[in-house]
Design an enzyme around this catalytic site. Sequence first.
Site, PDB file in Angstrom:
ATOM      1  N   TYR A  29      22.348  25.128   8.502  1.00 49.95           N
ATOM      2  CA  TYR A  29      21.598  24.353   9.510  1.00 49.95           C
ATOM      3  C   TYR A  29      22.447  24.104  10.761  1.00 49.95           C
ATOM      4  O   TYR A  29      21.972  24.237  11.893  1.00 49.95           O
ATOM      5  CB  TYR A  29      21.185  23.033   8.853  1.00 49.95           C
ATOM      6  CG  TYR A  29      20.309  22.116   9.659  1.00 49.95           C
ATOM      7  CD1 TYR A  29      18.936  22.349   9.766  1.00 49.95           C
ATOM      8  CD2 TYR A  29      20.838  20.990  10.290  1.00 49.95           C
ATOM      9  CE1 TYR A  29      18.126  21.480  10.485  1.00 49.95           C
ATOM     10  CE2 TYR A  29      20.031  20.118  11.007  1.00 49.95           C
ATOM     11  CZ  TYR A  29      18.676  20.365  11.096  1.00 49.95           C
ATOM     12  OH  TYR A  29      17.872  19.500  11.805  1.00 49.95           O
TER      13      TYR A  29
ATOM     14  N   LYS B 191      21.514  25.320  14.457  1.00 48.42           N
ATOM     15  CA  LYS B 191      21.306  24.352  15.538  1.00 48.42           C
ATOM     16  C   LYS B 191      22.308  24.564  16.680  1.00 48.42           C
ATOM     17  O   LYS B 191      21.985  24.313  17.852  1.00 48.42           O
ATOM     18  CB  LYS B 191      21.388  22.926  14.994  1.00 48.42           C
ATOM     19  CG  LYS B 191      20.223  22.556  14.072  1.00 48.42           C
ATOM     20  CD  LYS B 191      18.875  22.822  14.714  1.00 48.42           C
ATOM     21  CE  LYS B 191      17.737  22.060  14.070  1.00 48.42           C
ATOM     22  NZ  LYS B 191      16.425  22.464  14.639  1.00 48.42           N
TER      23      LYS B 191
HETATM   24  P1  NAD Z   1       9.688  17.597   9.203  1.00 50.38           P
HETATM   25  O1  NAD Z   1      10.177  18.292   7.969  1.00 50.38           O
HETATM   26  O2  NAD Z   1       9.099  16.247   9.064  1.00 50.38           O
HETATM   27  O3  NAD Z   1       8.650  18.528   9.984  1.00 50.38           O
HETATM   28  C1  NAD Z   1       8.902  19.898  10.197  1.00 50.38           C
HETATM   29  C2  NAD Z   1       7.580  20.612  10.344  1.00 50.38           C
HETATM   30  O4  NAD Z   1       7.861  22.016  10.559  1.00 50.38           O
HETATM   31  C3  NAD Z   1       6.712  20.515   9.085  1.00 50.38           C
HETATM   32  O5  NAD Z   1       5.398  20.122   9.444  1.00 50.38           O
HETATM   33  C4  NAD Z   1       6.764  21.924   8.515  1.00 50.38           C
HETATM   34  O6  NAD Z   1       5.599  22.298   7.800  1.00 50.38           O
HETATM   35  C5  NAD Z   1       6.951  22.758   9.773  1.00 50.38           C
HETATM   36  N1  NAD Z   1       7.495  24.083   9.483  1.00 50.38           N
HETATM   37  C6  NAD Z   1       8.523  24.383   8.652  1.00 50.38           C
HETATM   38  N2  NAD Z   1       8.714  25.713   8.607  1.00 50.38           N
HETATM   39  C7  NAD Z   1       7.788  26.262   9.431  1.00 50.38           C
HETATM   40  C8  NAD Z   1       7.476  27.600   9.792  1.00 50.38           C
HETATM   41  N3  NAD Z   1       8.154  28.641   9.281  1.00 50.38           N
HETATM   42  N4  NAD Z   1       6.459  27.815  10.664  1.00 50.38           N
HETATM   43  C9  NAD Z   1       5.751  26.772  11.169  1.00 50.38           C
HETATM   44  N5  NAD Z   1       6.006  25.489  10.860  1.00 50.38           N
HETATM   45  C10 NAD Z   1       7.015  25.234   9.989  1.00 50.38           C
HETATM   46  O7  NAD Z   1      10.961  17.585  10.181  1.00 50.38           O
HETATM   47  P2  NAD Z   1      11.295  16.674  11.477  1.00 50.38           P
HETATM   48  O8  NAD Z   1      12.273  15.666  11.042  1.00 50.38           O
HETATM   49  O9  NAD Z   1      10.065  16.279  12.183  1.00 50.38           O
HETATM   50  O10 NAD Z   1      12.110  17.751  12.335  1.00 50.38           O
HETATM   51  C11 NAD Z   1      11.564  18.469  13.432  1.00 50.38           C
HETATM   52  C12 NAD Z   1      12.683  19.253  14.121  1.00 50.38           C
HETATM   53  O11 NAD Z   1      13.706  18.355  14.543  1.00 50.38           O
HETATM   54  C13 NAD Z   1      13.383  20.272  13.202  1.00 50.38           C
HETATM   55  O12 NAD Z   1      13.728  21.416  13.942  1.00 50.38           O
HETATM   56  C14 NAD Z   1      14.614  19.526  12.760  1.00 50.38           C
HETATM   57  O13 NAD Z   1      15.626  20.413  12.357  1.00 50.38           O
HETATM   58  C15 NAD Z   1      14.953  18.751  14.019  1.00 50.38           C
HETATM   59  N6  NAD Z   1      15.791  17.570  13.794  1.00 50.38           N
HETATM   60  C16 NAD Z   1      15.377  16.527  13.005  1.00 50.38           C
HETATM   61  C17 NAD Z   1      16.202  15.428  12.834  1.00 50.38           C
HETATM   62  C18 NAD Z   1      15.818  14.244  11.982  1.00 50.38           C
HETATM   63  O14 NAD Z   1      16.648  13.330  11.802  1.00 50.38           O
HETATM   64  N7  NAD Z   1      14.620  14.156  11.453  1.00 50.38           N
HETATM   65  C19 NAD Z   1      17.466  15.395  13.446  1.00 50.38           C
HETATM   66  C20 NAD Z   1      17.848  16.458  14.235  1.00 50.38           C
HETATM   67  C21 NAD Z   1      17.004  17.548  14.408  1.00 50.38           C
END
Ligand code: NAD
Length: 251
Positions: free
Chosen positions: A152, A156
Amino acid sequence: MTETRTAIVTGSGRGIGAAVALRLAKDGHKVAVIDLREEDTTATIEAINAAGGQAIGIGADVSNSDDVAAAVARVTEELGAPTILVNNAGILRDNLLFKMSDGDWDAVMNVHLRGSFLMSRAVQAHQVEQKWGRIVNLSSTSALGNRGQANYAAAKAGLQGFTKTLAIELGRYNVTANAIAPGFIETDMTRATAERVGVPFEDFIAHAVSEIPVGRSGKPEDIAAAASFFASEEASFVSGQVLYVAGGPKG
Ligand code: NAD
């Protein structure tokens, strides 16, 4: 007054993506809500409709080029040429390096990096034609390194280089590309991490907050606000940047 554009937000069935989709709709844009299955997009579509916005839901795997081509074609037909793209879809396959499988590595690279590449390549054709565009990629504070996240963190960090290169290549077409690097945001993703390490989510949040300078956890709306800025007309001279949205310099 904001001009109405067509936006695509990937992985917007829930979490950060859902908040970004709703925010862009409230900003006056038409929004394509993309997630793995079309039924996953229902709640976001309903929230956008309730707010008076216009949206369609599409089921597509962003790491599959046929799915991406079909999704972008459908958006173009039903909402008009997409010129705002938020590459948000993401997954975790955390493990210490010695336990990380080939599959764990490939799955994370495919969704974050290949997915952002495929979507950006498809959407830039419309942006270049329209001579206007905004690409926002979701990086993470994990890009700076995080135990158990070799895959990851690499993805990123890779997205930051990808973003800067898009900014250089597409700038002449009035297309900007920027990345948001969230810190700890309360979503299903962080809830799943708490479950995996066997800590109640409330305790997991409390521990995270103890290390966050502003003394609270992040909410999806915090990221949506940053995405809204990068997608705006006013941000036209901001490109190739990585904005850490983490309640401090690095969460
Ligand atoms: P989440 O798991 O709640 O939501 C992710 C969504 O992406 C889900 O609805 C999932 O079905 C969808 N998804 C996964 N694989 C997919 C694919 N191949 N095609 C289409 N859709 C797909 O995650 P989140 O926390 O909302 O994270 C959103 C973004 O932010 C991600 O890229 C994550 O890495 C990044 N992020 C999150 C955090 C955090 O603390 N939550 C921190 C830093 C970065």
